[in-house]
Design a protein around this motif. Structure first.
Motif, PDB file in Angstrom:
ATOM      1  N   MET A   1       0.830  -1.179   0.000  1.00 20.18           N
ATOM      2  CA  MET A   1       0.000   0.000   0.000  1.00 20.18           C
ATOM      3  C   MET A   1       0.857   1.217   0.000  1.00 20.18           C
ATOM      4  SD  MET A   1      -2.773   0.810  -0.557  1.00 20.18           S
ATOM      5  CE  MET A   1      -3.143  -0.907  -0.685  1.00 20.18           C
ATOM      6  N   VAL A   2       0.554   2.233   0.846  1.00 14.63           N
ATOM      7  CA  VAL A   2       1.329   3.448   0.793  1.00 14.63           C
ATOM      8  C   VAL A   2       2.800   3.099   0.940  1.00 14.63           C
ATOM      9  CG1 VAL A   2       1.782   5.645   1.894  1.00 14.63           C
ATOM     10  CG2 VAL A   2      -0.541   4.805   1.756  1.00 14.63           C
ATOM     11  N   GLY A   3       3.578   3.492  -0.027  1.00 17.49           N
ATOM     12  CA  GLY A   3       5.000   3.221   0.030  1.00 17.49           C
ATOM     13  C   GLY A   3       5.402   1.873  -0.484  1.00 17.49           C
ATOM     14  N   CYS A   4       4.479   0.935  -0.644  1.00 14.73           N
ATOM     15  CA  CYS A   4       4.844  -0.408  -1.087  1.00 14.73           C
ATOM     16  C   CYS A   4       4.896  -0.443  -2.599  1.00 14.73           C
ATOM     17  CB  CYS A   4       3.830  -1.430  -0.585  1.00 14.73           C
ATOM     18  SG  CYS A   4       3.711  -1.488   1.196  1.00 14.73           S
ATOM     19  N   SER A   5       5.651   0.453  -3.180  1.00 14.71           N
ATOM     20  CA  SER A   5       5.616   0.569  -4.632  1.00 14.71           C
ATOM     21  C   SER A   5       6.551  -0.411  -5.293  1.00 14.71           C
ATOM     22  CB  SER A   5       5.977   1.991  -5.055  1.00 14.71           C
ATOM     23  OG  SER A   5       7.260   2.337  -4.598  1.00 14.71           O
TER      24      SER A   5
ATOM     25  N   ILE B   1     -12.985  -3.812  -5.810  1.00 16.65           N
ATOM     26  CA  ILE B   1     -12.631  -2.514  -5.245  1.00 16.65           C
ATOM     27  C   ILE B   1     -12.614  -2.652  -3.727  1.00 16.65           C
ATOM     28  CG2 ILE B   1     -13.083  -0.047  -5.216  1.00 16.65           C
ATOM     29  CD1 ILE B   1     -12.703  -1.202  -8.046  1.00 16.65           C
ATOM     30  N   THR B   2     -11.463  -2.477  -3.134  1.00 16.58           N
ATOM     31  CA  THR B   2     -11.324  -2.520  -1.680  1.00 16.58           C
ATOM     32  C   THR B   2     -11.005  -1.109  -1.176  1.00 16.58           C
ATOM     33  OG1 THR B   2      -9.027  -3.206  -2.005  1.00 16.58           O
ATOM     34  CG2 THR B   2     -10.633  -4.938  -1.563  1.00 16.58           C
ATOM     35  N   GLY B   3     -10.815  -0.972   0.129  1.00 19.70           N
ATOM     36  CA  GLY B   3     -10.524   0.326   0.703  1.00 19.70           C
ATOM     37  C   GLY B   3      -9.351   0.278   1.658  1.00 19.70           C
ATOM     38  N   TYR B   4      -8.673   1.416   1.802  1.00 23.95           N
ATOM     39  CA  TYR B   4      -7.638   1.517   2.823  1.00 23.95           C
ATOM     40  C   TYR B   4      -7.679   2.904   3.451  1.00 23.95           C
ATOM     41  CZ  TYR B   4      -4.328   3.781  -0.568  1.00 23.95           C
ATOM     42  OH  TYR B   4      -3.696   4.593  -1.489  1.00 23.95           O
TER      43      TYR B   4
ATOM     44  N   PHE C   1      -2.633  -3.723  11.846  1.00 22.40           N
ATOM     45  CA  PHE C   1      -3.370  -3.099  10.748  1.00 22.40           C
ATOM     46  C   PHE C   1      -2.616  -1.882  10.207  1.00 22.40           C
ATOM     47  CE2 PHE C   1      -7.370  -5.214  12.367  1.00 22.40           C
ATOM     48  CZ  PHE C   1      -7.534  -5.993  11.225  1.00 22.40           C
ATOM     49  N   MET C   2      -1.917  -1.178  11.083  1.00 22.07           N
ATOM     50  CA  MET C   2      -1.111  -0.048  10.620  1.00 22.07           C
ATOM     51  C   MET C   2       0.009  -0.549   9.708  1.00 22.07           C
ATOM     52  SD  MET C   2       0.565   3.008  12.828  1.00 22.07           S
ATOM     53  CE  MET C   2       1.953   3.937  12.203  1.00 22.07           C
ATOM     54  N   GLN C   3       0.557  -1.710  10.018  1.00 21.24           N
ATOM     55  CA  GLN C   3       1.571  -2.292   9.133  1.00 21.24           C
ATOM     56  C   GLN C   3       0.976  -2.612   7.765  1.00 21.24           C
ATOM     57  OE1 GLN C   3       3.807  -5.571  10.638  1.00 21.24           O
ATOM     58  NE2 GLN C   3       4.755  -4.376  12.248  1.00 21.24           N
ATOM     59  N   ILE C   4      -0.233  -3.146   7.751  1.00 28.35           N
ATOM     60  CA  ILE C   4      -0.885  -3.469   6.475  1.00 28.35           C
ATOM     61  C   ILE C   4      -1.130  -2.193   5.669  1.00 28.35           C
ATOM     62  CG2 ILE C   4      -2.991  -4.378   5.421  1.00 28.35           C
ATOM     63  CD1 ILE C   4      -3.123  -6.372   7.778  1.00 28.35           C
ATOM     64  N   GLN C   5      -1.558  -1.109   6.355  1.00 34.20           N
ATOM     65  CA  GLN C   5      -1.823   0.152   5.658  1.00 34.20           C
ATOM     66  C   GLN C   5      -0.523   0.815   5.198  1.00 34.20           C
ATOM     67  OE1 GLN C   5      -5.044   0.760   4.967  1.00 34.20           O
ATOM     68  NE2 GLN C   5      -5.456  -1.075   6.148  1.00 34.20           N
ATOM     69  N   GLY C   6       0.553   0.630   5.951  1.00 32.00           N
ATOM     70  CA  GLY C   6       1.849   1.145   5.540  1.00 32.00           C
ATOM     71  C   GLY C   6       2.196   2.529   6.047  1.00 32.00           C
TER      72      GLY C   6
ATOM     73  N   VAL D   1       6.371  -5.070   8.598  1.00 35.98           N
ATOM     74  CA  VAL D   1       6.595  -3.757   7.993  1.00 35.98           C
ATOM     75  C   VAL D   1       7.272  -2.830   8.999  1.00 35.98           C
ATOM     76  CG1 VAL D   1       5.450  -1.706   7.038  1.00 35.98           C
ATOM     77  CG2 VAL D   1       4.674  -3.994   6.388  1.00 35.98           C
ATOM     78  N   PHE D   2       8.260  -2.095   8.508  1.00 32.94           N
ATOM     79  CA  PHE D   2       8.990  -1.125   9.324  1.00 32.94           C
ATOM     80  C   PHE D   2       8.590   0.291   8.921  1.00 32.94           C
ATOM     81  CE2 PHE D   2      11.639  -4.902   8.765  1.00 32.94           C
ATOM     82  CZ  PHE D   2      11.804  -5.293  10.088  1.00 32.94           C
TER      83      PHE D   2
END
Length: 355
Positions: free
Chosen positions: A1-5, A113-116, A178-183, A252-253
């Motif tokens: 997600m955010v940053g996981c490009s 379509i999912t959400g974050y 969950f914060m790790q999943i969101q990034g 995730v770090f």
């Protein structure tokens, strides 16, 4: 997600039933068909002034990027458009862009379509009796030689490698996961400051859903497989939370973002611009160009209420795979998390590319 490009991959798989090629852009996993603006459900009803700031952010980044798509010409015209006049904005897009219906490689025009969202939670920069769950920076020991893959979450937590890498402490281990999943996320400190954390890397292990782990063990029902349902299960089963979290080997770090970043600003996505609440999406970069305007037609979570909006493809993520596939950014905080956690809708997408 955010940053996981991940870097975009281009192919020559472009197919169009209309025979109109979309600005020399091609995709190995999606096909594009030119359509009229009337084919976009709700296009005339969307308040495009709400999408305009997000498009300006896309343009800011696209002007600096090398691309097979000529973004510079359409972005050079934004200064002459009134940001508050939705009809003028609509004419700008209709005059300068062609809409293309997106289809998956199998030919379907409908996808998931999912959400974050960006979590916001109370916390501390030191461990306390209340805030005892650590969030970690990337380990110093790995900065020279990055393991690929590194130890799993379970092994990391018991190895001692992470000692000294704590960047903040929070209360709830499930919220931290969950914060790790969101990034990314925000930590409200007791002195009123807001600590903004962004994505800094992973242990390069595959992501595995702990929701699926619970489903496989019949601990929750399919309707409970949401952030809210999982959190309720954790409160009923505090002794098994770590077992559940270890079902996902990925870890995730985070890194602390500059203190001069506004607390109201969205997290930075893969385009390297702040995301805009309900106007940014994450997409598969093998399907769509980063930064592009996309018209999305789906429904709000757990309802038949239409959600038809112009959004910008400003982010990506390893779980976002497919031509007609998007993760819709709901914003920051608990209310956004409620919507994101329940969103798993069918939807259609149209990409807007310069004429």
């Amino acid at each position: 997600m955010v940053g996981c490009s991940t870097p975009p991959t281009r192919g020559t798989g472009y197919r169009s039933s209309s025979g109109t090629a979309p600005s020399n852009y091609s995709s190995p996993i999606a096909s594009f068909s030119a359509v009229s603006w009337k084919a976009l459900p709700g296009w005339q009803d969307d308040d495009l002034s709400q999408a305009w700031p997000s498009w300006l952010k896309s343009c800011e980044a696209l002007r600096k990027r090398n691309s097979e798509i000529n973004w510079r010409q359409v972005c050079s015209q934004v200064a002459s458009v009134s940001a508050k006049d939705t009809q003028t904005i609509r004419r700008y897009f209709e005059d300068n862009f062609q809409a293309y219906e997106i289809r998956n490689s199998a030919g379907s025009d409908t996808g998931l379509i999912t959400g974050y969202y960006e979590p916001v939670m109370n916390g501390s920069q030191t461990r306390t009796s209340v805030y005892s769950v650590p969030l970690y920076a990337y380990p110093n020991a790995w900065r020279q030689t990055r393991p690929n893959p590194g130890p799993s979450r379970a092994d990391l937590m018991s190895s001692g490698i992470l000692k000294g890498s704590e960047i903040a402490w929070v209360q709830d281990p499930v919220a931290a996961a969950f914060m790790q999943i969101q990034g990314s996320g925000k930590i409200r400190l007791s002195d009123g400051r807001v600590l903004r954390l962004g994505y800094a890397g992973t242990n390069e292990q595959p992501f595995k859903s702990f929701a699926q782990w619970l489903l496989d063990r019949k601990e929750i029902t399919r309707s409970e497989a949401t952030m809210q349902g999982i959190s309720r299960w954790a409160k009923r089963n505090p002794d098994r939370v770590n077992e559940m979290l270890n079902a996902n080997p990925r870890f995730v770090f985070f890194k602390e973002l500059p203190g001069n970043v506004s607390a109201d600003l969205g997290p930075t996505g893969a385009l390297n611009v702040p995301l805009t609440t309900e106007r940014s999406i994450a997409v598969d970069l093998q399907a769509l160009p980063l930064g592009a305007p996309v018209f999305l037609a789906t429904t709000k979570p757990l309802s038949d209420q239409a959600l038809q909006k112009l959004v910008m493809a400003q982010d990506t993520g390893k779980a976002i795979v497919g031509g007609v596939r998007a993760d819709y950014y709901w914003g920051s905080g608990d209310a956004a998390g409620e919507m994101a956690g329940r969103m798993k809708q069918n939807g259609k997408m149209w990409v807007l590319l310069p004429r």
